[in-house]
Design an enzyme around this catalytic site. Structure first.
Site, short mmCIF file in Angstrom:
data_model
loop_
_atom_site.label_atom_id
_atom_site.label_comp_id
_atom_site.label_asym_id
_atom_site.label_seq_id
_atom_site.Cartn_x
_atom_site.Cartn_y
_atom_site.Cartn_z
N GLU A 38 20.44 50.83 33.25
CA GLU A 38 19.87 51.75 32.26
C GLU A 38 18.81 52.62 32.94
O GLU A 38 17.87 52.09 33.54
CB GLU A 38 19.25 50.93 31.12
CG GLU A 38 20.30 50.16 30.33
CD GLU A 38 19.75 48.96 29.55
OE1 GLU A 38 18.52 48.83 29.43
OE2 GLU A 38 20.56 48.15 29.08
N GLU A 69 23.38 45.54 27.58
CA GLU A 69 23.29 44.64 28.74
C GLU A 69 24.54 43.79 28.93
O GLU A 69 24.96 43.54 30.06
CB GLU A 69 22.06 43.74 28.62
CG GLU A 69 20.74 44.42 28.97
CD GLU A 69 20.16 45.25 27.83
OE1 GLU A 69 20.74 45.24 26.72
OE2 GLU A 69 19.12 45.91 28.04
N PHE A 92 14.18 44.89 32.46
CA PHE A 92 13.19 43.82 32.31
C PHE A 92 14.02 42.54 32.21
O PHE A 92 14.94 42.49 31.39
CB PHE A 92 12.34 44.01 31.04
CG PHE A 92 11.37 45.16 31.13
CD1 PHE A 92 10.04 44.93 31.50
CD2 PHE A 92 11.78 46.45 30.87
CE1 PHE A 92 9.15 46.00 31.60
CE2 PHE A 92 10.89 47.51 30.97
CZ PHE A 92 9.57 47.28 31.33
N HIS A 138 8.48 41.53 27.63
CA HIS A 138 8.65 42.35 28.84
C HIS A 138 7.95 41.73 30.04
O HIS A 138 7.62 42.43 30.99
CB HIS A 138 8.10 43.76 28.62
CG HIS A 138 8.88 44.59 27.67
ND1 HIS A 138 8.88 44.38 26.31
CD2 HIS A 138 9.73 45.64 27.88
CE1 HIS A 138 9.67 45.26 25.73
NE2 HIS A 138 10.20 46.04 26.65
#
Lengths: 343, 346
Positions: A38, A69, A92, A138
């Protein structure tokens, strides 16, 4: 590692630059190698790691993906199974949870399920750890989950030179490799050899020699451990800092060699203490190297909490230099037969 | 039912033989399991044979498939050898996966079979990756004509999945990605009216899963999944589009799972009249009737094909029975590549 040459001393790169250089060199070497992720193309990645690669290698090889994902990792795996090596970025590592089927049920098991008749040369770059106030979704350090899944190799590089050499090996490895990159290391600088080199997976590295206690650290805890070692040297404690560099495969012999020298073991990681990789390390040391130990093993780890947002809370949860130093001092005071407290 | 015009007798007979092979493979597998030869799960493909056979008849040697937990039909249709399949089901060393996978994981990349899959929807993103590798082969071929991977430049990837999987995120993410990148992927949904034990109307609000294609601006086609020639016709069209760089197609094949979800499930949650309707629509029975009515072959010829299948399966079963069991320590092999000893590492 090789002897340090003049060229190495002169060439200092950031961790992010070293990773980018590894990707670029491997893309030059193998014209089929693909990058997926991404915002890795035009934007160059949220942390700038892939900057310039789209312009250099084209949009056919540096592929910006939707925020999907599961499909991204499955797509990387499918290409890899057809012999196209692929590096996918998870922006992340927390977001790997959305791709767990493809990582854990599929990629990790394909070789095994097929009796060794398939191979998946897939690397998943996992951007990990806190970046400072990045909070609970995150910031996580999830590496231990994946070490508990046979079939995945797990790399945790802490310096630019290690990141480059290990990533190149990971890309050439015929099995899936999860390559953890710590956000707070991206801007750290270090010497990186100008000529090509590879670092094999499964070889730890003594980051600082010492003879009283072995301090095992990886990723962002390595620079912290080195600072602690410096500080404790002034107190007369000689700390050996040892970085396993890869958690799977794990360099048992490297750990043994260090414990033969020191006889004491402190393990530090950012991930929560409960079932963190330190638990496995401590178990290895206790089961296999007990006769080398002069004192109980000590773990200095993240607290068993989600990552909080406020800087003072985050700082409290992640092992800081004071807590690591306290752990080392405690091990230096104790001997086998005495008790050790938790934290 | 389709017209037989334009097809060679050999092609039409091969479709029949393959469907009978799958049907009898599954029936024999169920018997063998009840006799204790098969320790693991079986999800019989009985009733859906026309989908696998019709779809795979449209594929060539550079094409790839991903399959499902109900995968024996796809694997046989794609050229899987019943000997190595039974050996795998028997958990013997000569199995396709050396007894490490079982029914849910049979794979053979050389045959273009990226694998059955134990996870509902798990194979769909993997097929998108195969599609990406095939698209890349075209680009690679123009710059590096000697690269062996460039040879499969005309390849397509087919992913089989069921109505149940059409509710998984993996399906939607994958169709979106394949559409976005115009990858040569054919999404074949076998709508057998049940997601495990749950009828379609209780797991989704639509009847025609093909309509989901419109959300991704790709063609959504419906085939009669009990008519092997209709499946062949529709999948051939999708494959032609994919090979020409027009991107993916979603093909919904309407069919029926004649047995329960797995061997041992009696499927008693299904209304009797529904079962009776679909047994009447049996893909093999009807195709057999069509072949005979078209005078393309005689009853005796078809009986000979049936007998050849029986013989092939009998030999395959004997092969599997004679195959050795794995040694317990083999469990530690194949976790990683041989350069790491291939063995379990910490």
């Amino acid at each position: 590692m090789r002897a340090t040459s003049k060229a190495e001393q002169e060439r200092r790169l950031t961790y992010a630059q070293a990773i980018r250089e590894a990707l670029a060199e491997e893309m030059e070497r193998d014209p089929s190698l693909l990058l997926l992720g991404e915002d890795i193309g035009e934007p160059g990645g949220v942390f700038g790691v892939t900057q310039g690669l789209l312009q250099r290698f084209g949009a056919e090889r540096v592929l910006d993906t939707p925020i999907s994902e599961e499909a991204v990792i499955g797509t990387a795996l499918g290409a890899a199974l057809l012999g196209v090596p692929t590096v996918a970025e998870i922006m992340f590592s927390d977001f790997a949870t959305l791709a767990m089927d493809q990582i854990v049920n599929q990629a990790a098991k394909f070789r095994y399920m097929t009796g060794g008749r398939t191979s998946a040369p897939l690397v998943i770059r996992m951007v990990t750890g806190t970046a400072g106030a990045t909070a609970a979704q995150h910031s996580q350090s999830l590496e231990a989950w994946f070490t508990a899944t046979p079939g995945l190799k797990v790399v945790t590089a802490s310096t630019p030179a290690d990141a480059k050499g290990l990533l190149k090996s990971a890309i050439r490895d015929p099995d899936p490799v999860l390559f953890f990159e710590h956000k707070l290391l991206y801007n750290s600088r270090g010497a990186v050899p100008a000529e090509e080199y590879l670092i094999p997976l499964g070889e730890g590295r003594v980051m600082r020699e010492g003879h009283d206690v072995t301090l095992v650290a990886y990723l962002y805890m390595v620079p912290r451990a080195l600072k602690v070692a410096e500080e404790l040297a002034r107190e007369g404690i000689s700390v050996e800092v040892w970085d396993p560099r890869t958690l799977v495969p794990f360099d048992r012999e490297g750990l043994r060699r260090s414990l033969e020298k020191t006889g004491r073991l402190v393990i530090v990681h950012e991930a929560p203490r409960r079932n963190g990789f330190g638990a496995e390390l401590a178990a290895i040391a206790a089961e296999e190297f007990f006769s080398l130990l002069k004192a109980p093993i000590k773990r200095v780890c993240g607290m068993n909490t989600p990552m909080p947002y406020a800087p003072e809370l985050e700082q409290f949860v992640i092992p800081d230099e004071a807590r690591i130093a306290a752990g080392v001092r405690e091990v230096m005071r104790s001997a086998l037969g005495s008790t050790s407290g938790g934290c | 039912m389709q017209s037989l015009a334009g097809y060679s007798p050999a092609f039409l007979k091969e479709l029949y033989r393959k469907m009978v092979l799958i049907r009898r493979f599954e029936e024999r597998a169920a018997e063998l399991r009840s006799l204790g030869y098969i320790p693991g799960f079986l999800h019989p493909y009985i009733g859906q044979e026309a989908v696998a056979v019709g779809a795979c008849a449209a594929l060539g040697s550079h094409d790839y498939i991903t399959s499902t937990h109900r995968g024996h039909g796809h694997i046989l249709a794609r050229g899987g050898d019943p000997r190595y399949m039974y050996a795998e089901l028997f958990a013997r060393r000569d199995g396709y996966n050396r007894a490490k996978g079982g029914s849910l994981h049979i794979a053979n990349i050389e045959l273009g079979i990226i694998g059955a899959n134990g996870i509902v929807g798990g194979g769909i993103p993997i097929a998108v990756g195969a599609g990406l590798a095939l698209k890349q082969a075209r680009q690679l071929g123009s710059r590096h004509p000697d690269d062996p991977r460039a040879r499969r430049a005309d390849g397509v990837a087919v992913t089989f999945f069921g109505d149940g999987a059409s509710n998984q995120g993996a399906f939607h993410e994958s169709l979106n990605l394949a559409a976005l990148w115009r990858l040569p992927v054919i999404f074949i949904c076998e709508n057998n009216l049940y997601g495990e034990f749950t009828p379609q109307h209780k797991h989704q609000t639509i009847r025609d899963i093909a309509t989901r294609a419109s959300s991704y601006a790709v063609p959504g086609l419906i085939a009669d999944g009990n008519d092997v020639l209709d499946v062949y016709r529709v999948v051939s069209k999708a494959a032609e589009d994919a090979r020409k760089g027009r991107g993916p197609t979603l093909v919904e094949c309407k069919t029926y799972r004649q047995r329960g979800h797995y061997e041992g499930d009696m499927g008693q949650y299904r209304p009797a009249e529904e079962v009776a309707f679909w047994l009447e629509a049996d893909p093999i029975k009807n195709y057999r009737r069509l072949l005979l009515s078209g005078k393309l072959c005689s009853e005796d010829e078809l009986k000979a094909l049936d007998q050849a299948v029986e013989q092939e399966l009998e030999e395959a079963i004997a092969f599997a029975k004679a195959s050795p069991h794995p040694a317990p320590e083999e469990a530690l092999e194949d976790v990683f590549v041989e350069s790491h000893g291939g063995r379990a590492l910490l």
